[in-house]
Design a protein around this motif. Structure first.
Motif, PDB file in Angstrom:
ATOM      1  N   VAL A 173     -13.388  -6.233  -6.734  1.00 34.10           N
ATOM      2  CA  VAL A 173     -12.744  -4.879  -7.232  1.00 34.10           C
ATOM      3  C   VAL A 173     -11.417  -4.298  -6.390  1.00 34.10           C
ATOM      4  N   LEU A 174     -10.901  -4.755  -7.146  1.00 34.70           N
ATOM      5  CA  LEU A 174      -9.618  -3.939  -6.058  1.00 34.70           C
ATOM      6  C   LEU A 174      -9.391  -2.179  -6.197  1.00 34.70           C
ATOM      7  N   LYS A 175      -9.417  -1.478  -5.723  1.00 25.50           N
ATOM      8  CA  LYS A 175      -9.118  -0.087  -5.310  1.00 25.50           C
ATOM      9  C   LYS A 175      -7.806   0.570  -4.959  1.00 25.50           C
ATOM     10  N   ASN A 176      -7.399   1.177  -5.633  1.00 22.33           N
ATOM     11  CA  ASN A 176      -5.634   2.339  -5.393  1.00 22.33           C
ATOM     12  C   ASN A 176      -4.750   1.332  -5.265  1.00 22.33           C
ATOM     13  N   CYS A 177      -4.944   0.550  -6.663  1.00 27.73           N
ATOM     14  CA  CYS A 177      -4.472  -0.272  -6.702  1.00 27.73           C
ATOM     15  C   CYS A 177      -2.084   0.012  -6.618  1.00 27.73           C
ATOM     16  N   TYR A 178      -1.607   0.883  -5.823  1.00 26.61           N
ATOM     17  CA  TYR A 178      -0.800   1.754  -5.677  1.00 26.61           C
ATOM     18  C   TYR A 178       1.055   1.501  -5.810  1.00 26.61           C
ATOM     19  N   PHE A 179       0.308  -0.893  -5.402  1.00 27.48           N
ATOM     20  CA  PHE A 179       1.713  -1.196  -5.001  1.00 27.48           C
ATOM     21  C   PHE A 179       2.110  -1.420  -6.789  1.00 27.48           C
ATOM     22  N   LEU A 180       0.984  -1.247  -7.779  1.00 27.66           N
ATOM     23  CA  LEU A 180       1.686  -1.515  -9.104  1.00 27.66           C
ATOM     24  C   LEU A 180       2.933  -0.571  -9.297  1.00 27.66           C
ATOM     25  N   THR A 181       2.834   1.076  -8.465  1.00 27.53           N
ATOM     26  CA  THR A 181       3.555   2.031  -9.291  1.00 27.53           C
ATOM     27  C   THR A 181       4.742   1.880  -8.481  1.00 27.53           C
ATOM     28  N   GLY A 182       5.825   3.183  -9.250  1.00 28.03           N
ATOM     29  CA  GLY A 182       6.580   2.762  -9.057  1.00 28.03           C
ATOM     30  C   GLY A 182       7.078   3.621  -7.780  1.00 28.03           C
ATOM     31  N   ALA A 183       5.727   4.755  -6.956  1.00 27.28           N
ATOM     32  CA  ALA A 183       6.076   5.715  -5.943  1.00 27.28           C
ATOM     33  C   ALA A 183       6.245   4.707  -4.673  1.00 27.28           C
ATOM     34  N   ARG A 184       6.960   5.444  -3.686  1.00 27.77           N
ATOM     35  CA  ARG A 184       7.679   4.917  -2.859  1.00 27.77           C
ATOM     36  C   ARG A 184       6.716   5.801  -1.408  1.00 27.77           C
ATOM     37  N   GLU A 185       5.468   5.128  -1.134  1.00 30.99           N
ATOM     38  CA  GLU A 185       4.248   5.292  -0.245  1.00 30.99           C
ATOM     39  C   GLU A 185       4.131   4.347   0.665  1.00 30.99           C
ATOM     40  N   LYS A 186       4.671   5.374   2.448  1.00 36.33           N
ATOM     41  CA  LYS A 186       4.451   4.627   3.748  1.00 36.33           C
ATOM     42  C   LYS A 186       2.671   3.447   3.595  1.00 36.33           C
ATOM     43  N   GLU A 187       3.117   2.717   3.569  1.00 36.73           N
ATOM     44  CA  GLU A 187       2.170   1.534   3.771  1.00 36.73           C
ATOM     45  C   GLU A 187       1.533   1.547   5.103  1.00 36.73           C
ATOM     46  N   LYS A 188       0.204   1.478   5.025  1.00 40.07           N
ATOM     47  CA  LYS A 188      -0.188   1.184   6.262  1.00 40.07           C
ATOM     48  C   LYS A 188      -0.915  -0.446   6.269  1.00 40.07           C
ATOM     49  N   VAL A 189      -0.553  -1.310   5.361  1.00 38.14           N
ATOM     50  CA  VAL A 189      -0.815  -2.600   5.049  1.00 38.14           C
ATOM     51  C   VAL A 189       0.320  -3.189   4.818  1.00 38.14           C
ATOM     52  N   GLU A 190       0.385  -4.630   4.986  1.00 40.60           N
ATOM     53  CA  GLU A 190       1.845  -5.613   4.596  1.00 40.60           C
ATOM     54  C   GLU A 190       1.002  -6.121   2.929  1.00 40.60           C
ATOM     55  N   HIS A 191       1.462  -6.510   1.869  1.00 41.63           N
ATOM     56  CA  HIS A 191       0.935  -6.890   0.480  1.00 41.63           C
ATOM     57  C   HIS A 191       2.186  -7.927   0.331  1.00 41.63           C
ATOM     58  N   LYS A 192       1.085  -8.589   0.368  1.00 40.37           N
ATOM     59  CA  LYS A 192       2.178 -10.267   0.043  1.00 40.37           C
ATOM     60  C   LYS A 192       1.850  -9.974  -1.769  1.00 40.37           C
ATOM     61  N   ILE A 193       2.260  -9.755  -2.374  1.00 38.30           N
ATOM     62  CA  ILE A 193       2.355  -9.306  -3.860  1.00 38.30           C
ATOM     63  C   ILE A 193       2.219 -10.724  -4.350  1.00 38.30           C
ATOM     64  N   GLU A 194       3.198 -11.540  -3.818  1.00 38.92           N
ATOM     65  CA  GLU A 194       3.586 -13.023  -5.132  1.00 38.92           C
ATOM     66  C   GLU A 194       2.029 -13.716  -4.945  1.00 38.92           C
ATOM     67  N   ALA A 195       0.822 -12.554  -3.777  1.00 33.06           N
ATOM     68  CA  ALA A 195       0.050 -14.050  -4.162  1.00 33.06           C
ATOM     69  C   ALA A 195      -0.857 -13.280  -5.396  1.00 33.06           C
ATOM     70  N   LEU A 196      -0.301 -12.275  -5.514  1.00 34.63           N
ATOM     71  CA  LEU A 196      -1.542 -11.738  -7.171  1.00 34.63           C
ATOM     72  C   LEU A 196      -0.766 -12.120  -7.998  1.00 34.63           C
ATOM     73  N   GLU A 197       0.878 -12.254  -8.180  1.00 33.15           N
ATOM     74  CA  GLU A 197       1.149 -12.394  -9.363  1.00 33.15           C
ATOM     75  C   GLU A 197       1.092 -14.117  -9.754  1.00 33.15           C
ATOM     76  N   THR A 198       0.919 -14.916  -8.802  1.00 29.15           N
ATOM     77  CA  THR A 198       0.271 -16.137  -9.092  1.00 29.15           C
ATOM     78  C   THR A 198      -0.922 -16.772  -9.412  1.00 29.15           C
ATOM     79  N   TYR A 199      -1.902 -16.120  -8.809  1.00 27.96           N
ATOM     80  CA  TYR A 199      -3.367 -15.349  -9.340  1.00 27.96           C
ATOM     81  C   TYR A 199      -3.491 -15.482 -11.153  1.00 27.96           C
ATOM     82  N   ALA A 200      -2.853 -14.462 -11.078  1.00 28.03           N
ATOM     83  CA  ALA A 200      -2.203 -13.774 -13.045  1.00 28.03           C
ATOM     84  C   ALA A 200      -1.782 -14.465 -14.070  1.00 28.03           C
ATOM     85  N   ARG A 201      -1.434 -15.534 -13.046  1.00 21.25           N
ATOM     86  CA  ARG A 201      -0.916 -16.299 -14.366  1.00 21.25           C
ATOM     87  C   ARG A 201      -2.324 -17.228 -14.880  1.00 21.25           C
ATOM     88  N   GLN A 202      -2.801 -17.222 -13.586  1.00 21.14           N
ATOM     89  CA  GLN A 202      -4.394 -18.869 -13.746  1.00 21.14           C
ATOM     90  C   GLN A 202      -5.767 -17.870 -13.140  1.00 21.14           C
TER      91      GLN A 202
END
Length: 344
Positions: A80-109
């Motif tokens: 379970v991934l809670k608070n997936c704010y990076f899917l929105t267009g809101a600009r928030e001061k991020e406490k962590v740096e996400h490598k979104i391409e990892a989720l993009e790759t996983y989503a394909r398969q």
């Protein structure tokens, strides 16, 4: 898909490897999430094969890596991934740096032995983002928008059937009007009814006894007292509200709003609007329209116009300090009752 459809899908079909639960109705997201987990894992498997990550605290690539691993002594694992704010267009001061391409790759398969649940408790996602597009291609998507009247009625029908409760149409309408501020409140109050009643018929008296009334609900009762010319009842409700710490200015504002609703309902009804269409036009619950129909029929246009002027003048007196607030509102109530008799 909507909440009711998703609930049936989870109950009747095999668990899917990828879910996106998006929207502001928190009860829907939590309920569907728990149903998916319950369907995917036996109670004894949850200790080893259920993991939850808060995306405000954990990089997405760590969660994806967990999703790619095999389950431990079981057929599936649930992530379970809670608070997936990076899917929105809101600009928030991020406490962590996400490598979104990892989720993009996983989503394909997606991993077929993992059930990945993305929770995004936000009104909108940014459909322009590549990751959002990839997820929506593969995931089963719940749109957890604020529950409307029909959704609440279907939910209540299912709840009543599951707990062997019987509600007449009028009782259900009353219960939803009082407890249906959102689906979470409706569910909590429904559980209270079930505990009190056990099984069998739920009466109007039981609903009125158990479901707490909001300030707005009490304002409905104030208006009903004006319609009947019951000054004592109106003042009793008013004094009870004062004892509960409600401010006279707030009571006045809600009373003015209710008189305006009655005025709009009277006009729209004369134009042939249905109750549902009136609710959509005024942007209120259909049961609130139903409650407004009786005073709308009792009051003349002239009375409602004079009442709105009186409420506006009282508001000015209170805010300008020209009269004690409690006394000003009490005199306003008395004028409303006497004016109602004259205005017919």
């Amino acid at each position: 898909m909507d909440y009711i459809t998703m609930e049936k899908k989870v109950q009747q079909e095999e668990v899917q490897p990828f879910y996106l639960l998006q929207g502001e109705e928190s009860y829907m997201i939590q309920d569907i999430q728990q149903k998916i987990i319950g369907k995917a894992l036996a109670e004894g498997e949850k200790e080893f094969n259920l993991s939850t990550f808060d995306m405000r605290e954990t990089p997405i690539e760590i969660a994806v890596e967990e999703a790619e691993t095999l389950p431990f002594f079981g057929e599936r694992r649930v992530i379970v991934l809670k608070n997936c704010y990076f899917l929105t267009g809101a600009r928030e001061k991020e406490k962590v740096e996400h490598k979104i391409e990892a989720l993009e790759t996983y989503a394909r398969q997606p991993n077929p032995t993992t059930v990945l649940i993305l929770s995004a408790p936000y009104e909108k996602l940014d459909a322009r983002k590549k990751v959002v597009k990839e997820i929506k291609k593969q995931a089963v998507v719940l749109e957890a928008a604020a529950a409307g009247e029909e959704t609440m009625k279907k939910w209540m029908q299912q709840f009543n059937q599951a707990h062997q409760l019987v509600m007449s149409r009028e009782v259900m309408d009353r219960f939803i009007a009082l407890a249906g501020k959102d689906l979470l409140m409706l569910a909590e109050e429904a559980k209270k009814l079930q505990l009190y009643t056990g099984s069998g018929e739920v009466t109007m008296e039981t609903v009125d006894k158990l479901v707490p009334r909001s300030l707005e609900d009490n304002v409905f009762e104030l208006v009903a007292a004006v319609v009947k010319g019951q000054a004592k009842t109106m003042l009793r409700i008013y004094y009870d509200l004062l004892k509960q710490g409600e401010e006279p200015i707030k009571i006045l504002a809600l009373l003015a709003r209710q008189i305006r609703i009655i005025y709009h309902v009277k006009n729209l009804k004369q134009q042939g609007y249905s109750r549902k269409r009136m609710a959509g036009s005024i942007k209120i619950h259909p049961y609130a329209v139903q409650l407004a129909e009786k005073p709308a029929a009792a009051f003349s246009h002239a009375y409602l116009q004079e009442a709105m002027k009186l409420l506006s003048a009282t508001d000015y007196q209170m805010k300008a300090g020209k009269m004690d607030k409690q006394l000003a509102l009490e005199l306003c109530f008395m004028k409303l009752v006497s004016g109602q008799k004259i205005g017919q």
